[in-house]
Each structure stands twice: as structure tokens, then as C-alpha cells.
Design an enzyme around this catalytic site. Sequence first.
Site, PDB file in Angstrom:
ATOM      1  N   ARG A  93      67.729 113.803  96.868  1.00 41.41           N
ATOM      2  CA  ARG A  93      67.379 115.073  97.512  1.00 41.41           C
ATOM      3  C   ARG A  93      66.942 114.817  98.946  1.00 41.41           C
ATOM      4  NH1 ARG A  93      62.730 119.616  95.848  1.00 41.41           N
ATOM      5  NH2 ARG A  93      62.888 120.767  97.813  1.00 41.41           N
ATOM      6  N   ASN A 147      69.945 122.859  89.284  1.00 42.68           N
ATOM      7  CA  ASN A 147      70.429 123.222  90.614  1.00 42.68           C
ATOM      8  C   ASN A 147      71.564 122.303  91.058  1.00 42.68           C
ATOM      9  OD1 ASN A 147      69.073 125.516  91.597  1.00 42.68           O
ATOM     10  ND2 ASN A 147      67.197 124.325  91.890  1.00 42.68           N
ATOM     11  N   CYS A 169      68.315 131.227  86.911  1.00 42.84           N
ATOM     12  CA  CYS A 169      67.500 130.715  88.014  1.00 42.84           C
ATOM     13  C   CYS A 169      66.174 131.452  88.009  1.00 42.84           C
ATOM     14  CB  CYS A 169      68.220 130.912  89.351  1.00 42.84           C
ATOM     15  SG  CYS A 169      67.257 130.326  90.775  1.00 42.84           S
ATOM     16  N   ASP A 170      65.107 130.706  88.252  1.00 42.24           N
ATOM     17  CA  ASP A 170      63.776 131.313  88.251  1.00 42.24           C
ATOM     18  C   ASP A 170      63.394 131.922  89.592  1.00 42.24           C
ATOM     19  OD1 ASP A 170      63.600 128.374  89.065  1.00 42.24           O
ATOM     20  OD2 ASP A 170      61.646 129.114  89.677  1.00 42.24           O
ATOM     21  N   HIS A 200      70.522 132.395  94.842  1.00 42.33           N
ATOM     22  CA  HIS A 200      69.830 132.174  96.121  1.00 42.33           C
ATOM     23  C   HIS A 200      70.527 132.942  97.256  1.00 42.33           C
ATOM     24  CE1 HIS A 200      67.768 128.134  94.828  1.00 42.33           C
ATOM     25  NE2 HIS A 200      67.461 129.152  94.054  1.00 42.33           N
ATOM     26  N   TYR A 265      66.016 133.217 100.705  1.00 39.25           N
ATOM     27  CA  TYR A 265      66.864 132.073 101.063  1.00 39.25           C
ATOM     28  C   TYR A 265      67.844 132.400 102.187  1.00 39.25           C
ATOM     29  CZ  TYR A 265      65.440 128.754  97.475  1.00 39.25           C
ATOM     30  OH  TYR A 265      64.721 127.861  96.721  1.00 39.25           O
ATOM     31  N   ARG A 285      61.222 118.397 102.722  1.00 39.74           N
ATOM     32  CA  ARG A 285      60.605 118.955 101.522  1.00 39.74           C
ATOM     33  C   ARG A 285      60.559 117.937 100.379  1.00 39.74           C
ATOM     34  NH1 ARG A 285      56.751 122.386 100.210  1.00 39.74           N
ATOM     35  NH2 ARG A 285      56.983 123.102  98.067  1.00 39.74           N
TER      36      ARG A 285
END
Length: 442
Positions: A93, A147, A169-170, A200, A265, A285
Site C-alpha cells: 500500500r 479493496n 463497502c463500509d 467510492h 472520495y 497514509r
Amino acid sequence: MKKFSIVIAGGGSTYTPEIILMLLDNLDRLPLRSIKLYDNDEERQNHVAKACEILIKEKDPTIQYVATTDPEVAYTDVDFVLAHIRVGKLEMRSLDEKIPLKYGVVGQETCGPGGMAYGLRSIPGVLENIEYMEKYSPNAWMLNYSNPASIVAEACRRFKPNSRVINICDMPIGMEHTIARILGFKNRKEMCIRYYGLNHFGWWTSIKDKDGKEYIQDLIAHQLKYGNCLADDDASHYTDSSWFDTAKKVKDIIAIDPTMCPNSYFQYYLFGDDMVAHTDPNYTRADQVVDTREKRVFGECARIEKVGTAKDTTLQIGIHAEFIVDLATALAFNTHERMLLIVPNNGAISNFEKDAMVEIPCIVGKDGYEPLTVGEIPHFQKGLMEQQVNCEKLVVDAYEQHSYLKMLQALTLNKCVPNANVARKILDDFIEANKAYWPELK
């Protein structure tokens, strides 16, 4: 009442204890006989495994528990698979975020080039777990929130069209908690919402209370003035300043079309230069998550394991987990609950391509889901969605065909990438970084 067996795929996630706490808090709605953790990284899973066992035994010692790296043990005799795998873990990531930033492009986990790189890594891992489920528990449901959800959902549609997989998706749930707070509802379940888009990448078009009163104009008026902050809000209401900045940025996003309420987003797609300007390319992040959330959760799990009890734990139920329990309960007990899911369009959005994986309200029962009709959508939203959905389809093409060209086209088409020259540079760097994960692109 029937009791159910659940396996959490991606058991080494820092979100796993929160999910277990949510499951344990809802045993009256979804009784459980077994909870399993499954991960192909035993060392990482061990950071949370013993603490999760203690949480379960202290709540209900009749629930069987196992943490395993053996797919047969994990997937045998289960009713639900809760899948939140992260192929490449946080190390990859970090590269997803930092490589685009080298070229002045948004570096984000699910948006832009980083999301596409992550998607190409995630597809084989998700498909592998579907195959385990179909082999060992063919009547189970997989609730997949791995994801990047849109790319993963497109791969599921294309390669596993008949599988018992529901992609979710939350993120909209988190935003609906904020919307409920802005509008003065006690909680999001007091609202009946209409929403459409991609994962998103969508918009709220209606928010009504149980009596049918419409609140969308009230929300729009508030967001035009304050974004998703309360009028008297400040950064102290947020876990870190980036979430506060995101809440404020909704003010700029909605000003582009103040007829419906956007997913936050869109800041990455519509204001990419702002996002890049406010991002440290050397500390993204992913680094923040390692230094904060991961240390906090793993540290607390280690403390629980050492003292042998979860009494006075600082671990808390995550809001993202409530959606999972709601969905499993709807499937188990045929509640016909209305939920946002990522599903094939099939005419729900009448002027959008049929096989696009869209995020829309659905009614959920024991046989799966029934999408609700959206109708026609405006040109602005349709244009944005067409560009984005074709990026996602091209990523899946690249995976299927092992095609460098398709991946280059995906990056070039993406709204976050300024031109084909930059797209090629990013792609070549990603190929080098993902040698252990991507198919060889030719």
C-alpha cells in the site's frame, strides 16, 4: 434458533478484533456456533489471534474458535465468509501511494493509479478464496469487502458470475453516520436513502425519515456552507487532521453540482492537485496506519494476551462492522433489509451500461439481493462514471490478458492521471514494485 459458523478471511487485519466485537455484540440477531480466522500470513495473524480467542471465550465460551492458515480447516462447514484480504499488506500500500506521487499524481489506496495497482494484486487473492469456499462450503455466502471494491467486484462478475459472493463497502455507511448527525437523526437507520454510483464514486439523491419527509435539500444547504463538518465543528472531532480536511472538502465538491450529495472520495478525482499539494510523498497514509492504528491494535491485543483477559480493553466495535452483521442477518433470516451493495447494473441505471458494477440500494433476503431501480442519471455524473468504470474494466482486462497495453490504457484514461507519458512512467515503476504479485504484462 439456528446458529451459524463464520470465517474471517484476512484474519491478521487490524480490523478483525472490531469485527469480532461487533459479532459478539449481536449474538441475539445472529447466533454463532463457530468463528474462524484465516490468513496466509501466520505471523501477522498471531498478533490478534489469541486476543480474539479471549474476547470470544469471555463473551460466549460455547462458540468454537480456531485461527488457521489451512484453507480446508478455515472453509469447511461455514455459513458466511467475511473477506477483507489485503494482498501485499501495508508495505505494498505504501508503494501504491508513493509511486504516483513521484510524478505529481494522487497517491491513494483505492483511487487513481494506486487503486488500480492494488486491484491487479487483489484479483487472484479474492478468486482463490472464492474457490476455497466453493470447494469446502458451497452453500456459504461470501461477504466481500476487500479493496479496491469496484475492481474486485468486476473480476467476480467476470470470472465467478454464479458464485454466492456479495460485494460491499463500509465507506457510505461511515458517511451516513455523519449525515445523520448533521440532520439531527439519532442514527443512520432512521434514514431511508437513495444513492447511486460506483464504489467510492457516488451520490446521495434522497434522504427521508420514516414518515417520508425529504431532507436532501437541508443536507445540500449545509454542505454548501460547511461540507460534512457541523457548524461548530473543529479538528478535535476527528482522529486526525486528514479526516477533518476531507469533511471540509465536501464543500468544494458539492459546489460543482449542488443537486445531490457527493461521496467525499471525489476530492481525489476533482481536486487531485489539491490532494497532491497536501500530501507528504515520503510519509503517506500507509505509514500513518502503521504508526498509529497498527501499533495501537497490535499493542492492545498483546496486552490482552499477556494478562489473559479482555476486561477494560480499549478495543472498540468499528462502525464498518455493523454493515456486515446487517447483511449476514438479512441473508440468514430473510429480513428484506435495504442495503447499499455493489451489483451488476442490469438496467437499474437506465442510461448506463448493463454490465457495469454499480453501487445502489438493494433489498436483501435469503436468496440474495434485488436491486432497486435508479432510472436515468444526469450527463455530468454519467460522464464521470463512464470514465471510471472503463478504467476498472481495463484493469481486469489487463489481468485476464496479461496485457501491458490494457493497463497503460487504464492508467491513461483515469481522471487522476494527466497524460499518457506520466501513465507509462507510473506503470513501469509499478511493474518493478509488483513483480511478486502481478501477472507478467506483455
